[in-house]
Write a protein that holds these residues in place. Structure first.
Motif, PDB file in Angstrom:
ATOM      1  N   ARG A 176       4.129  -2.104  -1.111  1.00 36.76           N
ATOM      2  CA  ARG A 176       3.076  -1.875  -0.168  1.00 36.76           C
ATOM      3  C   ARG A 176       3.271  -0.890   0.891  1.00 36.76           C
ATOM      4  O   ARG A 176       4.425  -0.958   1.568  1.00 36.76           O
ATOM      5  CB  ARG A 176       2.508  -3.157   0.579  1.00 36.76           C
ATOM      6  N   LEU A 177       2.565   0.504   0.677  1.00 37.91           N
ATOM      7  CA  LEU A 177       2.962   1.286   1.757  1.00 37.91           C
ATOM      8  C   LEU A 177       2.217   1.180   3.098  1.00 37.91           C
ATOM      9  O   LEU A 177       0.837   0.938   2.833  1.00 37.91           O
ATOM     10  CB  LEU A 177       2.653   2.763   1.140  1.00 37.91           C
ATOM     11  N   GLU A 178       2.675   1.091   4.053  1.00 36.91           N
ATOM     12  CA  GLU A 178       1.840   1.146   5.410  1.00 36.91           C
ATOM     13  C   GLU A 178       2.058   2.361   6.252  1.00 36.91           C
ATOM     14  O   GLU A 178       3.147   2.721   6.649  1.00 36.91           O
ATOM     15  CB  GLU A 178       2.329  -0.204   6.279  1.00 36.91           C
ATOM     16  N   LEU A 179       0.729   3.123   6.411  1.00 34.90           N
ATOM     17  CA  LEU A 179       0.791   4.306   7.109  1.00 34.90           C
ATOM     18  C   LEU A 179       0.046   3.870   8.458  1.00 34.90           C
ATOM     19  O   LEU A 179      -1.027   3.541   8.536  1.00 34.90           O
ATOM     20  CB  LEU A 179       0.234   5.489   6.293  1.00 34.90           C
ATOM     21  N   ARG A 180       0.757   4.064   9.712  1.00 33.99           N
ATOM     22  CA  ARG A 180      -0.039   4.104  10.957  1.00 33.99           C
ATOM     23  C   ARG A 180      -0.037   5.350  11.630  1.00 33.99           C
ATOM     24  O   ARG A 180       1.074   6.201  11.434  1.00 33.99           O
ATOM     25  CB  ARG A 180       0.781   2.988  11.722  1.00 33.99           C
ATOM     26  N   ALA A 181      -0.875   5.745  12.271  1.00 33.98           N
ATOM     27  CA  ALA A 181      -1.254   6.858  13.152  1.00 33.98           C
ATOM     28  C   ALA A 181      -1.538   6.547  14.666  1.00 33.98           C
ATOM     29  O   ALA A 181      -2.482   6.036  15.121  1.00 33.98           O
ATOM     30  CB  ALA A 181      -2.097   7.738  12.636  1.00 33.98           C
ATOM     31  N   ALA A 182      -0.217   6.303  15.423  1.00 34.40           N
ATOM     32  CA  ALA A 182      -0.070   5.816  16.757  1.00 34.40           C
ATOM     33  C   ALA A 182      -1.047   6.910  17.682  1.00 34.40           C
ATOM     34  O   ALA A 182      -0.259   8.211  17.729  1.00 34.40           O
ATOM     35  CB  ALA A 182       1.035   5.305  17.311  1.00 34.40           C
ATOM     36  N   GLU A 183      -2.062   6.555  18.655  1.00 32.12           N
ATOM     37  CA  GLU A 183      -2.660   7.533  19.432  1.00 32.12           C
ATOM     38  C   GLU A 183      -2.405   6.907  20.762  1.00 32.12           C
ATOM     39  O   GLU A 183      -2.067   5.874  20.892  1.00 32.12           O
ATOM     40  CB  GLU A 183      -4.038   7.770  19.089  1.00 32.12           C
ATOM     41  N   ARG A 184      -2.714   8.011  21.870  1.00 32.78           N
ATOM     42  CA  ARG A 184      -2.545   7.539  23.112  1.00 32.78           C
ATOM     43  C   ARG A 184      -3.363   6.394  23.450  1.00 32.78           C
ATOM     44  O   ARG A 184      -3.205   5.645  24.518  1.00 32.78           O
ATOM     45  CB  ARG A 184      -2.688   9.098  23.921  1.00 32.78           C
ATOM     46  N   ALA A 185      -4.660   6.493  22.798  1.00 31.23           N
ATOM     47  CA  ALA A 185      -5.682   5.348  23.028  1.00 31.23           C
ATOM     48  C   ALA A 185      -5.268   4.081  22.802  1.00 31.23           C
ATOM     49  O   ALA A 185      -6.002   3.297  23.128  1.00 31.23           O
ATOM     50  CB  ALA A 185      -7.127   5.974  22.631  1.00 31.23           C
ATOM     51  N   GLY A 186      -4.274   4.071  22.231  1.00 37.05           N
ATOM     52  CA  GLY A 186      -3.917   2.658  21.643  1.00 37.05           C
ATOM     53  C   GLY A 186      -3.628   2.438  20.293  1.00 37.05           C
ATOM     54  O   GLY A 186      -3.469   3.582  19.506  1.00 37.05           O
ATOM     55  N   SER A 187      -3.070   1.561  19.707  1.00 43.73           N
ATOM     56  CA  SER A 187      -2.564   1.487  18.186  1.00 43.73           C
ATOM     57  C   SER A 187      -3.761   1.288  17.277  1.00 43.73           C
ATOM     58  O   SER A 187      -4.916   0.673  17.526  1.00 43.73           O
ATOM     59  CB  SER A 187      -1.867   0.118  18.113  1.00 43.73           C
ATOM     60  N   ALA A 188      -3.715   1.934  15.950  1.00 37.79           N
ATOM     61  CA  ALA A 188      -4.759   1.862  15.045  1.00 37.79           C
ATOM     62  C   ALA A 188      -4.135   0.998  13.928  1.00 37.79           C
ATOM     63  O   ALA A 188      -3.196   0.750  13.645  1.00 37.79           O
ATOM     64  CB  ALA A 188      -5.038   3.315  14.647  1.00 37.79           C
ATOM     65  N   PRO A 189      -5.140   0.300  13.113  1.00 40.67           N
ATOM     66  CA  PRO A 189      -4.941  -0.508  11.953  1.00 40.67           C
ATOM     67  C   PRO A 189      -4.235   0.509  10.923  1.00 40.67           C
ATOM     68  O   PRO A 189      -4.236   1.743  10.938  1.00 40.67           O
ATOM     69  CB  PRO A 189      -6.050  -0.998  11.452  1.00 40.67           C
ATOM     70  N   ALA A 190      -3.099  -0.061  10.154  1.00 37.02           N
ATOM     71  CA  ALA A 190      -2.504   0.483   8.951  1.00 37.02           C
ATOM     72  C   ALA A 190      -3.345   0.770   8.084  1.00 37.02           C
ATOM     73  O   ALA A 190      -4.163   0.004   7.523  1.00 37.02           O
ATOM     74  CB  ALA A 190      -1.176  -0.314   8.782  1.00 37.02           C
ATOM     75  N   ILE A 191      -3.152   1.698   7.295  1.00 36.71           N
ATOM     76  CA  ILE A 191      -3.715   2.343   6.131  1.00 36.71           C
ATOM     77  C   ILE A 191      -2.692   1.935   4.824  1.00 36.71           C
ATOM     78  O   ILE A 191      -1.547   2.036   5.067  1.00 36.71           O
ATOM     79  CB  ILE A 191      -3.695   3.482   6.029  1.00 36.71           C
ATOM     80  N   THR A 192      -3.077   0.979   3.991  1.00 33.08           N
ATOM     81  CA  THR A 192      -2.210   0.264   3.002  1.00 33.08           C
ATOM     82  C   THR A 192      -2.443   0.806   1.666  1.00 33.08           C
ATOM     83  O   THR A 192      -3.660   1.035   1.377  1.00 33.08           O
ATOM     84  CB  THR A 192      -2.116  -1.067   3.008  1.00 33.08           C
ATOM     85  N   ARG A 193      -1.497   0.993   0.947  1.00 32.64           N
ATOM     86  CA  ARG A 193      -1.744   1.315  -0.735  1.00 32.64           C
ATOM     87  C   ARG A 193      -0.583   0.534  -1.358  1.00 32.64           C
ATOM     88  O   ARG A 193       0.629   0.370  -0.801  1.00 32.64           O
ATOM     89  CB  ARG A 193      -1.466   2.785  -0.681  1.00 32.64           C
ATOM     90  N   ARG A 194      -0.929   0.163  -2.480  1.00 31.46           N
ATOM     91  CA  ARG A 194       0.098  -0.385  -3.516  1.00 31.46           C
ATOM     92  C   ARG A 194       0.639   0.831  -4.298  1.00 31.46           C
ATOM     93  O   ARG A 194      -0.252   1.614  -5.048  1.00 31.46           O
ATOM     94  CB  ARG A 194      -0.685  -1.476  -4.424  1.00 31.46           C
ATOM     95  N   ILE A 195       1.922   0.558  -4.530  1.00 28.90           N
ATOM     96  CA  ILE A 195       2.694   1.577  -5.221  1.00 28.90           C
ATOM     97  C   ILE A 195       3.603   1.084  -6.359  1.00 28.90           C
ATOM     98  O   ILE A 195       4.426   0.141  -5.866  1.00 28.90           O
ATOM     99  CB  ILE A 195       3.423   2.521  -4.349  1.00 28.90           C
ATOM    100  N   ARG A 196       3.661   1.418  -7.578  1.00 33.71           N
ATOM    101  CA  ARG A 196       4.665   0.942  -8.387  1.00 33.71           C
ATOM    102  C   ARG A 196       5.809   2.076  -8.485  1.00 33.71           C
ATOM    103  O   ARG A 196       5.813   3.084  -8.553  1.00 33.71           O
ATOM    104  CB  ARG A 196       3.915   0.674  -9.661  1.00 33.71           C
TER     105      ARG A 196
END
Length: 198
Positions: A176-196
């Protein structure tokens, strides 16, 4: 009593927040409020009559609601939702399959606001349960291991980005790939993808 309870889903959107409310009725045995469960896809589940969520991407997803009555009968409701994106990431491109011999995993997209990017790969343990079918399988949470690979980058403004995550040396399997984009306004939920990885 062999009659399933009647289950309906309602929601409201306020900015990037989505509030979900359940309605459960059963004329014979009566509903069991403690049995109310939600599935938002990608292994994300919740419990309770009212749930608040933020989603990283504005893409169509299926919301599944489950509840039981006092006799044990289970009812389901399913609705499609396209929420507002709570992340600065847009147009994410991730390959579904990566080769350990083919170089690093390449992740591309664009940012609509300045953010600090962080990508993590975690192995997904597959079991007989996770291979199940039907609505009940929506509520089986994935068994995800500890991080095995990471990559990061910092951007100063809206721009295209590319991250490379090293996969050489990892075992073949589902990750599972988890991509987070942290901004000054606070944390954002992670974008997830399944990768083989093969």
């Amino acid at each position: 009593d062999r009659t399933r309870p009647r289950v309906t889903i309602r929601w409201s959107l306020s900015g990037t927040r989505a509030t979900f409310r359940s309605s459960v009725s059963d004329a014979l045995s009566g509903p069991r409020r403690a049995s109310i469960r939600w599935s938002f896809g990608e292994g994300e589940t919740a419990r309770g009559a009212r749930v608040v969520r933020r989603f990283a991407e504005s893409r169509r997803r299926w919301v599944v609601l489950s509840a039981r009555d006092a006799a044990g009968n289970e009812g389901f409701a399913v609705r499609a939702l396209r929420p507002r994106a709570a992340s600065a990431v847009r147009g994410l491109t991730v390959p579904a399959v990566a080769s350990r011999a083919g170089g690093p995993l390449s992740i591309a997209g664009r940012l609509v606001r300045p953010a600090r990017l962080h990508a993590t790969l975690r192995p997904v343990r597959t079991t007989a349960q996770t291979a199940g079918a039907g609505l009940a399988a929506s509520f089986i949470a994935e068994r995800v291991g500890a991080p095995v690979a990471r990559a990061g980058a910092e951007t100063r403004g809206p721009a295209a980005f590319r991250l490379r995550v090293r996969v050489h040396g990892l075992r073949p399997g589902i990750y599972r790939l988890e991509l987070r984009a942290a901004e000054r306004a606070g944390s954002a939920p992670a974008i997830t993808r399944r990768i083989r990885i093969r």
